[in-house]
Design an enzyme around this catalytic site. Structure first.
Site, PDB file in Angstrom:
ATOM      1  N   LYS A 112     -57.367 -27.107 -41.086  1.00  0.00           N
ATOM      2  CA  LYS A 112     -56.765 -25.777 -41.106  1.00  0.00           C
ATOM      3  C   LYS A 112     -56.725 -25.267 -39.682  1.00  0.00           C
ATOM      4  O   LYS A 112     -57.723 -25.276 -38.981  1.00  0.00           O
ATOM      5  CB  LYS A 112     -57.593 -24.820 -41.958  1.00  0.00           C
ATOM      6  CG  LYS A 112     -56.948 -23.440 -41.993  1.00  0.00           C
ATOM      7  CD  LYS A 112     -57.831 -22.360 -42.567  1.00  0.00           C
ATOM      8  CE  LYS A 112     -57.116 -21.011 -42.416  1.00  0.00           C
ATOM      9  NZ  LYS A 112     -57.984 -19.861 -42.465  1.00  0.00           N
ATOM     10  N   LYS A 124     -58.009 -20.412 -34.472  1.00  0.00           N
ATOM     11  CA  LYS A 124     -58.342 -20.274 -33.069  1.00  0.00           C
ATOM     12  C   LYS A 124     -59.770 -20.757 -32.826  1.00  0.00           C
ATOM     13  O   LYS A 124     -60.052 -21.453 -31.863  1.00  0.00           O
ATOM     14  CB  LYS A 124     -58.198 -18.815 -32.676  1.00  0.00           C
ATOM     15  CG  LYS A 124     -58.241 -18.609 -31.195  1.00  0.00           C
ATOM     16  CD  LYS A 124     -58.208 -17.127 -30.895  1.00  0.00           C
ATOM     17  CE  LYS A 124     -58.999 -16.815 -29.655  1.00  0.00           C
ATOM     18  NZ  LYS A 124     -60.142 -15.975 -29.897  1.00  0.00           N
ATOM     19  N   CYS A 162     -70.861 -12.521 -43.477  1.00  0.00           N
ATOM     20  CA  CYS A 162     -70.201 -13.308 -42.428  1.00  0.00           C
ATOM     21  C   CYS A 162     -69.293 -12.366 -41.643  1.00  0.00           C
ATOM     22  O   CYS A 162     -68.352 -11.797 -42.216  1.00  0.00           O
ATOM     23  CB  CYS A 162     -69.364 -14.441 -43.022  1.00  0.00           C
ATOM     24  SG  CYS A 162     -68.340 -15.238 -41.753  1.00  0.00           S
ATOM     25  N   HIS A 222     -50.356 -17.151 -38.207  1.00  0.00           N
ATOM     26  CA  HIS A 222     -49.916 -15.756 -38.366  1.00  0.00           C
ATOM     27  C   HIS A 222     -48.388 -15.698 -38.345  1.00  0.00           C
ATOM     28  O   HIS A 222     -47.759 -14.975 -39.117  1.00  0.00           O
ATOM     29  CB  HIS A 222     -50.433 -14.872 -37.227  1.00  0.00           C
ATOM     30  CG  HIS A 222     -51.917 -14.941 -37.005  1.00  0.00           C
ATOM     31  ND1 HIS A 222     -52.471 -15.376 -35.819  1.00  0.00           N
ATOM     32  CD2 HIS A 222     -52.955 -14.637 -37.814  1.00  0.00           C
ATOM     33  CE1 HIS A 222     -53.790 -15.333 -35.906  1.00  0.00           C
ATOM     34  NE2 HIS A 222     -54.115 -14.894 -37.105  1.00  0.00           N
ATOM     35  N   CYS A 249     -71.628 -19.850 -42.980  1.00  0.00           N
ATOM     36  CA  CYS A 249     -70.420 -19.606 -43.780  1.00  0.00           C
ATOM     37  C   CYS A 249     -69.634 -20.914 -43.901  1.00  0.00           C
ATOM     38  O   CYS A 249     -69.415 -21.600 -42.900  1.00  0.00           O
ATOM     39  CB  CYS A 249     -69.570 -18.544 -43.090  1.00  0.00           C
ATOM     40  SG  CYS A 249     -67.896 -18.436 -43.728  1.00  0.00           S
ATOM     41  N   HIS A 252     -66.376 -20.492 -41.613  1.00  0.00           N
ATOM     42  CA  HIS A 252     -66.522 -20.375 -40.157  1.00  0.00           C
ATOM     43  C   HIS A 252     -67.599 -21.280 -39.562  1.00  0.00           C
ATOM     44  O   HIS A 252     -67.715 -21.377 -38.344  1.00  0.00           O
ATOM     45  CB  HIS A 252     -66.810 -18.923 -39.768  1.00  0.00           C
ATOM     46  CG  HIS A 252     -65.624 -18.020 -39.945  1.00  0.00           C
ATOM     47  ND1 HIS A 252     -65.320 -17.394 -41.137  1.00  0.00           N
ATOM     48  CD2 HIS A 252     -64.631 -17.676 -39.082  1.00  0.00           C
ATOM     49  CE1 HIS A 252     -64.210 -16.699 -40.996  1.00  0.00           C
ATOM     50  NE2 HIS A 252     -63.769 -16.849 -39.757  1.00  0.00           N
ATOM     51  N   CYS A 309     -65.536 -13.510 -41.549  1.00  0.00           N
ATOM     52  CA  CYS A 309     -64.757 -13.147 -42.746  1.00  0.00           C
ATOM     53  C   CYS A 309     -64.796 -11.645 -43.003  1.00  0.00           C
ATOM     54  O   CYS A 309     -64.031 -11.152 -43.824  1.00  0.00           O
ATOM     55  CB  CYS A 309     -65.315 -13.803 -44.004  1.00  0.00           C
ATOM     56  SG  CYS A 309     -65.283 -15.580 -44.037  1.00  0.00           S
ATOM     57  N   HIS A 333     -51.345 -16.975 -33.556  1.00  0.00           N
ATOM     58  CA  HIS A 333     -51.068 -18.408 -33.556  1.00  0.00           C
ATOM     59  C   HIS A 333     -50.011 -18.702 -34.620  1.00  0.00           C
ATOM     60  O   HIS A 333     -49.536 -17.774 -35.289  1.00  0.00           O
ATOM     61  CB  HIS A 333     -52.353 -19.237 -33.734  1.00  0.00           C
ATOM     62  CG  HIS A 333     -53.130 -18.940 -34.991  1.00  0.00           C
ATOM     63  ND1 HIS A 333     -52.595 -19.058 -36.245  1.00  0.00           N
ATOM     64  CD2 HIS A 333     -54.419 -18.550 -35.167  1.00  0.00           C
ATOM     65  CE1 HIS A 333     -53.508 -18.765 -37.155  1.00  0.00           C
ATOM     66  NE2 HIS A 333     -54.626 -18.428 -36.528  1.00  0.00           N
TER      67      HIS A 333
HETATM   68  N1  MSP Z   1     -57.241  -8.677 -41.424  1.00  0.00           N
HETATM   69  C1  MSP Z   1     -57.275  -9.576 -42.516  1.00  0.00           C
HETATM   70  C2  MSP Z   1     -56.167  -9.269 -43.517  1.00  0.00           C
HETATM   71  C3  MSP Z   1     -56.181  -7.887 -44.054  1.00  0.00           C
HETATM   72  S1  MSP Z   1     -54.837  -7.606 -45.113  1.00  0.00           S
HETATM   73  C4  MSP Z   1     -55.143  -6.171 -45.837  1.00  0.00           C
HETATM   74  C5  MSP Z   1     -57.108 -11.002 -42.022  1.00  0.00           C
HETATM   75  N2  MSP Z   1     -56.511 -11.137 -40.838  1.00  0.00           N
HETATM   76  S2  MSP Z   1     -56.220 -12.501 -40.073  1.00  0.00           S
HETATM   77  O1  MSP Z   1     -55.794 -12.136 -38.754  1.00  0.00           O
HETATM   78  O2  MSP Z   1     -57.330 -13.385 -40.188  1.00  0.00           O
HETATM   79  O3  MSP Z   1     -54.949 -13.085 -40.744  1.00  0.00           O
HETATM   80  C6  MSP Z   1     -55.023 -13.799 -41.901  1.00  0.00           C
HETATM   81  C7  MSP Z   1     -53.643 -14.274 -42.300  1.00  0.00           C
HETATM   82  O4  MSP Z   1     -53.006 -15.019 -41.260  1.00  0.00           O
HETATM   83  C8  MSP Z   1     -53.759 -15.257 -43.437  1.00  0.00           C
HETATM   84  O5  MSP Z   1     -53.874 -14.626 -44.683  1.00  0.00           O
HETATM   85  C9  MSP Z   1     -52.478 -16.000 -43.303  1.00  0.00           C
HETATM   86  O6  MSP Z   1     -51.454 -15.196 -43.816  1.00  0.00           O
HETATM   87  C10 MSP Z   1     -52.333 -16.131 -41.797  1.00  0.00           C
HETATM   88  N3  MSP Z   1     -52.983 -17.350 -41.318  1.00  0.00           N
HETATM   89  C11 MSP Z   1     -54.043 -17.458 -40.484  1.00  0.00           C
HETATM   90  N4  MSP Z   1     -54.317 -18.785 -40.277  1.00  0.00           N
HETATM   91  C12 MSP Z   1     -53.446 -19.533 -40.958  1.00  0.00           C
HETATM   92  C13 MSP Z   1     -53.212 -20.906 -41.117  1.00  0.00           C
HETATM   93  N5  MSP Z   1     -53.905 -21.833 -40.510  1.00  0.00           N
HETATM   94  N6  MSP Z   1     -52.213 -21.280 -41.938  1.00  0.00           N
HETATM   95  C14 MSP Z   1     -51.422 -20.364 -42.592  1.00  0.00           C
HETATM   96  N7  MSP Z   1     -51.615 -19.085 -42.456  1.00  0.00           N
HETATM   97  C15 MSP Z   1     -52.614 -18.620 -41.655  1.00  0.00           C
HETATM   98  O7  MSP Z   1     -57.472 -11.906 -42.726  1.00  0.00           O
END
Ligand code: MSP
Length: 524
Positions: A305, A308, A130, A24, A155, A158, A133, A21
């Site tokens: 925030k 998904k 969780c 990311h 959590c 979540h 997380c 999304h």
């Molecule tokens: N797999 C772990 C990270 C491991 S790193 C060694 C993880 N993955 S995640 O798919 O949940 O991605 C998290 C990252 O996606 C966040 O740290 C951020 O960089 C980005 N984001 C996810 N949602 C976001 C928002 N709503 N806003 C900004 N960034 C976001 O955590």
């Protein structure tokens, strides 16, 4: 074109079970822009991204879809995560998947090294976990459930019930690193940025660190603990190590020495893993800690925030299909102060696209090229004597280039773009004031007309160079319309830190008609 200074930068590795999304996408384009900037400046640059494929979350999602976890992640990575990089025009140097043998073997080596050094011990564990997380939750992040979860502990992130886990676990002696971590934050104040993130980390560590459970025995989708095959390594320990395994930790000392340590850019949700646990793991292994961790804010949609699971998720293609990848990159990187939360709305995106890209930058480029076409048969004229107004433009360009580079050093991409935009605004004002169309009517003003249009073209040359890390595709188009490649070579080879030096574009370059860089879009 590498001058030596190593610049290794990473995105978090994403959980492939969530579809990509705009959150990311935000992290990824920010890192790509920083990497492109440094690469183009001649630094020995390496950009890494990838996917985090182990853990319970993945196992359950695969089971729910009746496939093996490996089949599940293979499908998602191929269908959704590789294409994201195309969608956003990302020039990563490597993509790591935690199910690759290169990673799995070296993670085992690392964990074995920590065990041999006495930093790992076996213990009993009981705590609330969780799965969203992939984390045992501290008191402060546990709240009472509501609605269907009334009476349960959930959590705070979540809003889903936590699971009570009771297992024999291996523990990492994180508590031993409290003082060394505090010392690190003190001696290297830029280790965690921005300031708000640093403060949060310091007060968290000051309040005391508990040892960290680093293995699980209730399921087997993970990397086996080398000395105990009934356990797999905790998914976060596995995941953090990607930054080291991808650049040769454990098998290519030369590459590791060349790249490591890295800068990590992460969302603030995963700051503690990167700024507390990860450096402690590295200290325990006797390796250098990262060069820095930069935590950016959250994208908010409708005030929440975006995620998904909360149904506010927007796929990057929804934006790029309408506005293009450059507009996506420009919008998120310029509209949000890097390090703070920012709200996304279609109205704001459309308005900025129209005002800044179509009317501001795009129009400046098309009308300048069109006038060179019209008044000088498409050949960039030479400049005559410079007047004060022309010198003012040259100063704006030089100042903007220097300010942008300084802002990128601080990871403030938004400030870099704001600095570069002073050139767009100044040139638009310059053309309006100098009225080349009026000069063109007077044969005695021919030299002046040349000076004005050379100034516009040379300003656009600087803009193309400075904006190419942010908007690689439209600047490439502009570069070719300016006919700059012939004299100066490919855009991506233009030394970024010299972009502000006046006079690089040669008179005599042949321009070609420029179709609008940012065409009018049907309102979404
Ligand atoms: N797999 C772990 C990270 C491991 S790193 C060694 C993880 N993955 S995640 O798919 O949940 O991605 C998290 C990252 O996606 C966040 O740290 C951020 O960089 C980005 N984001 C996810 N949602 C976001 C928002 N709503 N806003 C900004 N960034 C976001 O955590």
């Amino acid at each position: 074109m590498t001058s030596g200074r190593s610049f290794y930068i990473t995105t978090p590795i994403y959980y492939p079970s969530d579809l990509p999304h705009i959150g990311h996408g935000y992290t990824t384009v920010a890192v790509d822009t920083l990497a492109r900037w440094h690469r183009q400046a001649g630094d020995d640059t390496w950009m890494l991204t990838g996917t985090d494929e182990h853990g319970q979350k993945m196992l359950r999602a695969a089971a729910a879809n009746n496939v093996t976890p490996q089949e599940w992640v293979d499908k998602l990575v191929t269908e959704s995560w590789f294409p994201l990089l195309e969608t956003l025009d990302v020039a990563n140097d490597d993509f790591i998947r935690t199910t690759q043998p290169r990673h799995e073997e070296r993670v085992q080596q690392f964990v074995q090294a920590l065990f041999d050094r006495g930093y790992i011990y076996a213990g009993e564990y009981e705590a609330l976990y969780c799965v969203g997380c992939e984390e045992f939750k501290p008191e402060a992040e546990i709240v009472d459930g509501t609605g269907p979860f009334e009476g349960l502990k959930v959590c705070a992130i979540h809003s889903k019930p936590l699971e009570l886990l009771q297992e024999k676990n291996y523990f990492f002696k994180l508590s031993e690193f409290q003082d060394r971590l505090l010392e690190l934050y003190k001696t290297e104040p830029d280790f965690v940025r921005p300031e708000s993130a640093r403060n949060e980390v310091v007060s968290f560590v000051r309040s005391g660190l508990k040892d960290l459970s680093i293995s699980r025995s209730a399921f087997d989708w993970g990397i086996t603990v080398p000395w105990d095959s009934s356990h797999v390594i905790y998914v976060w320990v596995d995941a953090l190590l990607n930054y080291a395994t991808a650049v040769g930790y454990g098998n290519d000392p030369e590459q590791f020495a060349r790249r490591w340590p890295a800068f990590h850019v992460v969302g603030k949700d995963i700051l503690r893993f990167h700024a507390v646990i990860w450096p402690a793991m590295l200290m325990a292994a006797g390796l250098d800690v990262p060069r820095g961790v930069f935590a950016h804010g959250w994208l908010l949609v409708g005030g929440e925030k975006m995620s998904k699971s909360k149904l506010t998720g927007i796929a990057p293609t929804e934006i790029t299909d309408v506005f293009g990848s450059d507009a996506y990159r420009f919008y998120f990187l310029s509209a949000i102060a890097f390090g703070q939360d920012g709200s996304f709305s279609w109205e704001d995106l459309s308005a900025r696209y129209q005002a800044e890209l179509a009317n501001g930058f795009g129009n400046l480029a098309s009308r300048s090229v069109a006038m060179i076409e019209k008044y000088f048969d498409g050949v960039v004229p030479s400049a005559g004597a410079y007047a004060e107004v022309d010198l003012a433009i040259q100063k704006t360009v030089a100042d903007a280039a220097a300010a942008a580079d300084a802002a990128v050093e601080r990871f403030r991409i938004d400030e870099a773009i704001a600095a570069i935009w002073t050139i767009v605004d100044a040139l638009n004002g310059y053309i309006t004031e100098n009225e080349p169309w009026a000069l063109a009517k007077d044969e005695t003003q021919r030299e002046r007309l040349g000076t004005v249009l050379y100034t516009a073209a040379e300003g656009l040359r600087a803009l193309a160079v400075l904006l190419s890390p942010v908007m690689p595709s439209s600047t490439e188009k502009l570069w070719s319309a300016l006919g700059a490649a012939e004299g100066l070579g490919p855009l991506v080879d233009q030394p970024l830190r010299e972009a502000g030096e006046w006079g690089a574009l040669s008179a005599g370059a042949k321009v070609t008609v420029l179709t609008p860089l940012f065409p009018r879009v049907e309102q979404a």
